[in-house]
Write a protein that holds these residues in place. Structure first.
Motif, short mmCIF file in Angstrom:
data_model
loop_
_atom_site.label_atom_id
_atom_site.label_comp_id
_atom_site.label_asym_id
_atom_site.label_seq_id
_atom_site.Cartn_x
_atom_site.Cartn_y
_atom_site.Cartn_z
N ASP A 233 -3.92 -11.28 -9.55
CA ASP A 233 -4.43 -10.85 -8.25
C ASP A 233 -5.61 -9.90 -8.47
OD1 ASP A 233 -4.91 -10.06 -5.70
OD2 ASP A 233 -2.85 -9.52 -5.22
N SER B 67 -3.01 -4.50 -13.96
CA SER B 67 -4.17 -5.38 -13.92
C SER B 67 -4.05 -6.51 -14.94
CB SER B 67 -5.45 -4.58 -14.17
OG SER B 67 -6.59 -5.41 -14.17
N ARG C 279 -6.88 -7.89 -6.53
CA ARG C 279 -6.71 -6.62 -5.83
C ARG C 279 -6.14 -5.54 -6.74
NH1 ARG C 279 -3.43 -8.62 -0.64
NH2 ARG C 279 -2.42 -9.81 -2.32
N GLU C 280 -5.63 -5.91 -7.92
CA GLU C 280 -5.13 -4.92 -8.86
C GLU C 280 -6.26 -4.26 -9.65
OE1 GLU C 280 -2.17 -3.90 -8.97
OE2 GLU C 280 -1.04 -5.45 -7.91
#
Length: 441
Positions: A224, A219, A226-227
């Motif tokens: 992104d 993360s 989505r992490e």
């Protein structure tokens, strides 16, 4: 009668007129369903083939490691250890309540000779939910369900440490995740947790901790969004395993976020990409954490800690380390010495190699390795006299001060550091190659 026959004939004639339309519509629906099924089947087959193609065969080392670790368990009954009564009673009551339609129980009426007890006093619901597929789904006994749940936790923990190793080390060393995944299952404290303590809740806490650390690294390194959900989910799962392990893990992680940040940019990255999903996972557990804290009013936990024997156990290891006799130390704290020494050796060796040779895959992974070292050192210090002042500043730690609470974190991070050590020791030495080339000329 003739009128009825005429009506029937008219109905048959009308049906024959619309029958081709019905058949055509049915054929279209059948073709549509078949096409959807074919697409789904192709996706499943393609996904399975892709998964098997990308599967690291070295991860299969986790299987014999689990077999070795649970061999003594499977030969006999569930071990009568420190946490055996709680595990057996909790498993029985959860199974009974789940079969009765109570899917989120708060109270166990059969504990303490019928006086009852809150369900989530120290043990979170995950460890009991992990028993239900075996006791309810396969109708096994409670002891067998606990054994199978422990084995499943070992597999999850091994895969989690393997995933954490990938975040710390370059992916070229495919053998490394399999080695570390097997090592954590065979670690001294893992065996102690199974055979001496028998704490299924802490075993599941150790299982989810490496997944949380790996998700935090991904993360922080990625823009992104989505992490981020992976951090939220793993934090929530860890919080639902064991409140003491959850508390000390989060405290160590947040502290090391600040300590290992080399610049204000690193701090900002942690606060932007690491802490928000971490606290979102804690908020997701709010319904459980709040009820667990509220239920404490029914349990006189403070009576346990009036006994002086309980108070110094967070510093017992420092005392036992000075007793290098044939049997290194006596008692339960002495049994923890091997795990403490193995972890300490990993911290010292990894720190020395990173300082002397550096990390072979750039600054980001080196920072992650330093982060793991920081968490390990924090956990180790809390098991010695040096952590005494922290307990005085934060009285809440007095209720979870036992050394094995910190060893759960220490074992996972120390195993990941052994991966860093193996990586640096096995990387090619360019100076040695150049020397050989010069000698050949």
């Amino acid at each position: 009668m003739s009128n009825q026959t005429t009506n029937d004939a008219e109905l048959v004639a009308k049906f024959r007129q619309v029958e081709p339309t019905f058949q055509k519509q049915a054929a279209l629906r059948l073709a549509f369903v078949r096409s959807i099924a074919q697409v789904l089947l192709n996706r499943v087959v393609f996904g399975l083939r892709k998964f098997l193609k990308n599967l690291n065969p070295w991860l299969l080392l986790i299987v014999p490691a689990c077999y070795v670790s649970t061999l003594r368990l499977m030969k006999g009954r569930y071990p009568v250890s420190m946490s055996y009564p709680a595990n057996a009673i909790f498993g029985f009551e959860w199974t009974q309540q789940f079969r009765s339609g109570i899917w989120y129980p708060h109270w166990m009426e059969y504990t303490f000779a019928g006086l009852g007890s809150p369900t989530f006093h120290f043990y979170g619901p995950i460890c009991m939910y992990a028993v239900l597929p075996f006791t309810v789904g396969f109708h096994t006994s409670v002891s067998t369900g606990l054994l199978l749940s422990t084995t499943l936790a070992l597999v999850v923990m091994g895969l989690g440490v393997a995933r954490l190793t990938v975040e710390l080390c370059p992916p070229q060393r495919r053998w490394l995740p399999g080695i570390t995944g097997a090592l954590v299952i065979l670690a001294p404290y893992t065996w102690l947790d199974i055979y001496v303590r028998g704490s299924i809740a802490e075993t599941w806490g150790m299982a989810f901790l490496p997944w949380l650390l790996a998700a935090l690294f991904r993360s922080r390194a990625s823009r992104d969004p989505r992490e981020r959900p992976a951090v939220v989910v793993t934090t929530a799962l860890l919080g639902l395993c064991h409140p003491p392990v959850f508390l000390i893990s989060i405290a160590s992680i947040v502290l090391c976020m600040l300590i290992t940040s080399a610049s204000w940019r690193d701090v900002v990255d942690w606060f932007r990409r690491g802490l928000p999903p971490l606290f979102a996972g804690i908020a997701l557990d709010g319904f459980y954490l709040a009820s667990a804290i509220y239920d404490q009013r029914y349990v006189q936990v403070d009576c346990l800690y009036q006994d002086k024997d309980y108070l110094p156990t967070n510093r017992m290891i420092a005392h036992e380390l000075s007793r290098f006799s044939t049997k290194i130390a006596d008692g339960f704290e002495g049994d923890m010495v091997p795990g403490f020494l193995v972890g300490g050796l990993a911290v010292l060796w990894a720190s020395y190699l990173l300082w002397r040779k550096g990390h072979p895959d750039g600054a980001m992974r080196s920072l992650n390795a330093l982060f793991i070292i920081g968490v390990s050192i924090t956990s180790a210090l809390m098991m010695t006299d040096l952590g005494k002042g922290v307990y005085e500043l934060f009285p809440i730690f007095n209720k979870i001060q036992f050394s094995w609470r910190w060893l759960t974190v220490y074992t996972v991070t120390a195993t990941a550091l052994w991966g860093v050590v193996l990586l640096i020791l096995t990387q090619p030495n360019p100076d040695r190659k150049s020397t050989r080339l010069n000698s050949s000329h």
